[in-house]
Design a protein around this motif. Structure first.
Motif, PDB file in Angstrom:
ATOM      1  N   GLY A 187       0.803  -1.218   0.000  1.00  0.00           N
ATOM      2  CA  GLY A 187       0.000   0.000   0.000  1.00  0.00           C
ATOM      3  C   GLY A 187       0.838   1.270   0.000  1.00  0.00           C
ATOM      4  O   GLY A 187       2.062   1.218  -0.177  1.00  0.00           O
ATOM      5  N   CYS A 188       0.159   2.404   0.160  1.00  0.00           N
ATOM      6  CA  CYS A 188       0.906   3.668   0.200  1.00  0.00           C
ATOM      7  C   CYS A 188       0.179   4.679   1.089  1.00  0.00           C
ATOM      8  O   CYS A 188      -0.925   4.422   1.555  1.00  0.00           O
ATOM      9  N   LEU A 189       0.807   5.813   1.312  1.00  0.00           N
ATOM     10  CA  LEU A 189       0.291   6.791   2.284  1.00  0.00           C
ATOM     11  C   LEU A 189      -0.877   7.617   1.775  1.00  0.00           C
ATOM     12  O   LEU A 189      -1.735   8.021   2.535  1.00  0.00           O
ATOM     13  N   TYR A 190      -0.887   7.921   0.461  1.00  0.00           N
ATOM     14  CA  TYR A 190      -1.839   8.934   0.000  1.00  0.00           C
ATOM     15  C   TYR A 190      -3.033   8.399  -0.795  1.00  0.00           C
ATOM     16  O   TYR A 190      -4.072   9.026  -0.825  1.00  0.00           O
ATOM     17  N   ASN A 191      -2.840   7.294  -1.485  1.00  0.00           N
ATOM     18  CA  ASN A 191      -3.881   6.796  -2.399  1.00  0.00           C
ATOM     19  C   ASN A 191      -4.486   7.917  -3.253  1.00  0.00           C
ATOM     20  O   ASN A 191      -5.708   8.169  -3.246  1.00  0.00           O
ATOM     21  N   CYS A 192      -3.606   8.568  -3.982  1.00  0.00           N
ATOM     22  CA  CYS A 192      -3.990   9.724  -4.808  1.00  0.00           C
ATOM     23  C   CYS A 192      -5.047   9.349  -5.862  1.00  0.00           C
ATOM     24  O   CYS A 192      -4.982   8.251  -6.432  1.00  0.00           O
ATOM     25  N   GLY A 193      -5.926  10.271  -6.133  1.00  0.00           N
ATOM     26  CA  GLY A 193      -7.019  10.015  -7.071  1.00  0.00           C
ATOM     27  C   GLY A 193      -6.557   9.682  -8.478  1.00  0.00           C
ATOM     28  O   GLY A 193      -7.153   8.855  -9.163  1.00  0.00           O
ATOM     29  N   PHE A 194      -5.476  10.303  -8.943  1.00  0.00           N
ATOM     30  CA  PHE A 194      -5.076  10.161 -10.350  1.00  0.00           C
ATOM     31  C   PHE A 194      -4.332   8.849 -10.641  1.00  0.00           C
ATOM     32  O   PHE A 194      -4.218   8.438 -11.779  1.00  0.00           O
ATOM     33  N   CYS A 195      -3.846   8.190  -9.592  1.00  0.00           N
ATOM     34  CA  CYS A 195      -2.853   7.113  -9.776  1.00  0.00           C
ATOM     35  C   CYS A 195      -3.470   5.822 -10.318  1.00  0.00           C
ATOM     36  O   CYS A 195      -4.453   5.323  -9.784  1.00  0.00           O
ATOM     37  N   SER A 196      -2.847   5.280 -11.358  1.00  0.00           N
ATOM     38  CA  SER A 196      -3.402   4.068 -11.976  1.00  0.00           C
ATOM     39  C   SER A 196      -2.702   2.801 -11.492  1.00  0.00           C
ATOM     40  O   SER A 196      -3.082   1.703 -11.866  1.00  0.00           O
ATOM     41  N   VAL A 197      -1.658   2.946 -10.666  1.00  0.00           N
ATOM     42  CA  VAL A 197      -0.936   1.732 -10.238  1.00  0.00           C
ATOM     43  C   VAL A 197      -1.198   1.363  -8.776  1.00  0.00           C
ATOM     44  O   VAL A 197      -0.804   0.304  -8.316  1.00  0.00           O
ATOM     45  N   LYS A 198      -1.879   2.262  -8.061  1.00  0.00           N
ATOM     46  CA  LYS A 198      -2.088   2.005  -6.628  1.00  0.00           C
ATOM     47  C   LYS A 198      -2.998   0.797  -6.413  1.00  0.00           C
ATOM     48  O   LYS A 198      -3.789   0.447  -7.281  1.00  0.00           O
ATOM     49  N   LYS A 199      -2.842   0.185  -5.221  1.00  0.00           N
ATOM     50  CA  LYS A 199      -3.731  -0.922  -4.902  1.00  0.00           C
ATOM     51  C   LYS A 199      -4.905  -0.440  -4.059  1.00  0.00           C
ATOM     52  O   LYS A 199      -5.822  -1.167  -3.751  1.00  0.00           O
ATOM     53  N   GLU A 237       6.560  -2.075  -1.701  1.00  0.00           N
ATOM     54  CA  GLU A 237       5.823  -1.853  -2.926  1.00  0.00           C
ATOM     55  C   GLU A 237       5.951  -0.385  -3.334  1.00  0.00           C
ATOM     56  O   GLU A 237       7.008  -0.004  -3.824  1.00  0.00           O
ATOM     57  N   HIS A 238       4.915   0.433  -3.027  1.00  0.00           N
ATOM     58  CA  HIS A 238       4.938   1.793  -3.574  1.00  0.00           C
ATOM     59  C   HIS A 238       5.613   2.836  -2.698  1.00  0.00           C
ATOM     60  O   HIS A 238       5.792   3.972  -3.119  1.00  0.00           O
ATOM     61  N   ASP A 239       5.949   2.486  -1.463  1.00  0.00           N
ATOM     62  CA  ASP A 239       6.618   3.460  -0.588  1.00  0.00           C
ATOM     63  C   ASP A 239       7.502   2.718   0.412  1.00  0.00           C
ATOM     64  O   ASP A 239       7.330   2.853   1.632  1.00  0.00           O
ATOM     65  N   MET A 253       6.575  13.174  -6.774  1.00  0.00           N
ATOM     66  CA  MET A 253       6.218  14.554  -6.398  1.00  0.00           C
ATOM     67  C   MET A 253       5.033  15.044  -7.227  1.00  0.00           C
ATOM     68  O   MET A 253       4.236  15.821  -6.786  1.00  0.00           O
ATOM     69  N   GLU A 254       4.976  14.653  -8.459  1.00  0.00           N
ATOM     70  CA  GLU A 254       3.885  14.934  -9.435  1.00  0.00           C
ATOM     71  C   GLU A 254       3.775  16.377  -9.898  1.00  0.00           C
ATOM     72  O   GLU A 254       3.633  16.638 -11.068  1.00  0.00           O
ATOM     73  N   SER A 255       3.835  17.361  -8.978  1.00  0.00           N
ATOM     74  CA  SER A 255       3.730  18.766  -9.372  1.00  0.00           C
ATOM     75  C   SER A 255       4.233  19.626  -8.224  1.00  0.00           C
ATOM     76  O   SER A 255       4.297  19.159  -7.082  1.00  0.00           O
ATOM     77  N   GLN A 266      -5.680  15.024  -6.789  1.00  0.00           N
ATOM     78  CA  GLN A 266      -6.078  14.426  -5.492  1.00  0.00           C
ATOM     79  C   GLN A 266      -4.871  13.811  -4.786  1.00  0.00           C
ATOM     80  O   GLN A 266      -4.890  12.681  -4.333  1.00  0.00           O
ATOM     81  N   LYS A 267      -3.803  14.605  -4.771  1.00  0.00           N
ATOM     82  CA  LYS A 267      -2.603  14.227  -4.014  1.00  0.00           C
ATOM     83  C   LYS A 267      -2.579  15.159  -2.801  1.00  0.00           C
ATOM     84  O   LYS A 267      -2.475  16.376  -2.952  1.00  0.00           O
ATOM     85  N   PRO A 268      -2.691  14.605  -1.598  1.00  0.00           N
ATOM     86  CA  PRO A 268      -2.882  15.466  -0.420  1.00  0.00           C
ATOM     87  C   PRO A 268      -1.593  16.147   0.044  1.00  0.00           C
ATOM     88  O   PRO A 268      -1.132  15.949   1.168  1.00  0.00           O
TER      89      PRO A 268
HETATM   90  S1  SF4 Z   1       1.143   8.164  -6.729  1.00  0.00           S
HETATM   91 FE1  SF4 Z   1       0.100   6.199  -6.510  1.00  0.00          FE
HETATM   92  S2  SF4 Z   1       1.547   4.906  -5.442  1.00  0.00           S
HETATM   93 FE2  SF4 Z   1       2.271   7.017  -5.180  1.00  0.00          FE
HETATM   94  S3  SF4 Z   1       1.358   7.669  -3.238  1.00  0.00           S
HETATM   95 FE3  SF4 Z   1      -0.071   8.292  -4.840  1.00  0.00          FE
HETATM   96  S4  SF4 Z   1      -1.490   6.554  -4.996  1.00  0.00           S
HETATM   97 FE4  SF4 Z   1       0.267   5.826  -3.871  1.00  0.00          FE
END
Ligand code: SF4
Length: 421
Positions: free
Chosen positions: A193-205, A242-244, A309-311, A321-323
């Motif tokens: 798993g990961c900390l943020y579960n961002c809205g845009f992310c296509s690889v998160k579980k 995994e992601h973090d 970082m994304e932006s 939707q990255k907090p």
């Molecule tokens: S980008 Fe994806 S893997 Fe990285 S923190 Fe956001 S949801 Fe998790």
């Protein structure tokens, strides 16, 4: 290395490729392998006798097909060695069967070409079966028999299932830095798993971050060692998932890296310069203690940590939707520069996104962030730009915008193609 000419086939066993993953504009072989050369093709098999590369001698010279350890076929397109390097920092464009390449809007292969390749491979198997019947060289017969057995459609499928089982459903994404070892990493999850579960992310579980126990990790090391078997001698790089993974307990990160290095026998690998890869988040980078980096720096690995970082623009972060806020990104970037300067064996890199729906402010924020580095980047710490999946951004936009960004940024900047395992 020994070579035999049998019934029109040149069979070379224990052939040694380069022990370094060099970046060159011609087909270079790495690792140790068995090679079978026909009139039209070169087939290379790993140390478990599995097919790994197929290269044409007459058509598409310089390009090759690779079967990776997760049993995905990847087409290595050289594109005439024109321009790919500027985008990827590599001479080959990896094309997958499971996702379109956003840079050139192509899949890994047109089905006709791949079907033909399978036919070519089946023809080789027929010729090998014939060799077993008539050849008297025991050593060759043993290898040929193994090649026929482990490369059947069923055997390849079974191996893919085994990999999926060990890795709990496969690795949805590898860090872009893995390009430095041609994505030849052994994946080992120390967290999920990961900390943020961002809205845009296509690889998160979509699950919360969780550490794994050292007992479970050691058990996976055993299973992976069995899975890679004899071919483990061609590996010297580890991906801690995994992601973090940077957010995992420091003790777990360090103990796992040491245990994997010893149990996988990386010190005896045919490949030199062991490398460790992990993803980190802005928060895990900011919160990580000096002791962790001291310990990482003294491991027998060169460690790459890739931070999402994304932006650096507040409204874009909100839309994704990255907090996080600009201040968080800035703090993580400054720490990245500091660590890259301080530690010889650690390199932190950063990811940002791109897409035709994102504003100019977003792109300007990346450029300004890069320029704030001044001279303190010391040539370390690339920026990776990832085209947003499913955004429908045309490849012409990706190419043009990326080249503009690359020329405006004060950090080494490359495209990040999401590659799974
Ligand atoms: S980008 Fe994806 S893997 Fe990285 S923190 Fe956001 S949801 Fe998790």
């Amino acid at each position: 290395m020994e070579a035999f000419n049998i019934k029109g086939l040149k069979i070379t066993i224990n052939k040694e490729g380069s022990p370094y993953y060099l970046k060159v504009s011609y087909p270079l072989y790495f690792e140790k392998f068995t090679e079978i050369e026909t009139e039209d093709y070169i087939f290379r098999f790993d140390l478990n006798n599995r097919i790994k590369f197929i290269q044409g001698k007459k058509k598409r010279i310089g390009e090759q097909f690779k079967l990776n350890c997760a049993s995905d076929w990847i087409y290595y397109c050289a594109a005439g060695y024109k321009g790919v390097y500027s985008f990827l920092g590599e001479y080959y464009l990896p094309c997958f069967g499971y996702a379109k390449n956003p840079l050139f809007d192509i899949y890994g292969y047109d089905t006709k070409f791949l079907k033909n390749l399978f036919r070519v491979f089946l023809k080789l198997v027929k010729r090998l079966e014939h060799i077993i019947k008539s050849n008297t060289l025991n050593e060759i017969n043993q290898i040929v028999k193994a090649i026929i057995t482990v490369n059947s459609v069923q055997a390849i499928k079974k191996r893919a299932e085994e990999f999926d089982q060990i890795t709990s459903g496969g690795v949805t994404v590898l860090p872009p830095d893995c390009r430095h070892v041609d994505y030849e990493v052994i994946p080992l999850n120390i967290s999920s798993g990961c900390l943020y579960n961002c809205g845009f992310c296509s690889v998160k579980k979509g699950t919360k971050f969780k550490n794994r126990s050292i007992t479970d990790i050691l058990y996976d090391i055993k299973r992976l060692k069995r899975f890679y078997s004899a071919d483990i001698a061609n590996y010297n790089s580890l991906f801690l998932g995994e992601h973090d993974a940077l957010n995992a307990e420091s003790k777990i990160i360090i103990e796992t890296a040491k245990a994997a290095y010893n149990k996988f026998g990386f010190q005896y690998s045919h490949m030199k310069n062991p490398t460790l890869f992990l993803f980190g988040s802005v928060s895990s980078l900011i919160n990580a203690k000096d002791e962790l980096f001291e310990a990482l720096n003294s491991l027998p690995f060169y460690t790459y940590i890739n931070i999402g970082m994304e932006s650096a623009d507040n409204s874009t972060l909100k839309a994704l939707q990255k907090p996080l806020l600009f201040q968080n990104i800035k703090e993580a970037f400054e720490k990245m520069l500091f660590l890259n300067q301080k530690y010889m064996n650690i390199e932190i890199t950063a990811n940002f996104v791109m897409g035709n729906m994102l504003s100019d402010r977003h792109y300007q924020s990346i450029i300004e962030l890069s320029k704030s580095a001044g001279k303190s980047s010391y040539g370390k710490g690339a920026f990776y730009i990832s085209p947003l999946e499913k955004s429908g951004t045309p490849s012409s936009y990706v190419q043009k915008k990326f080249l503009w960004l690359k020329n405006s940024c004060a950090m080494p900047t490359y495209i990040y193609l999401i590659q799974r395992l």
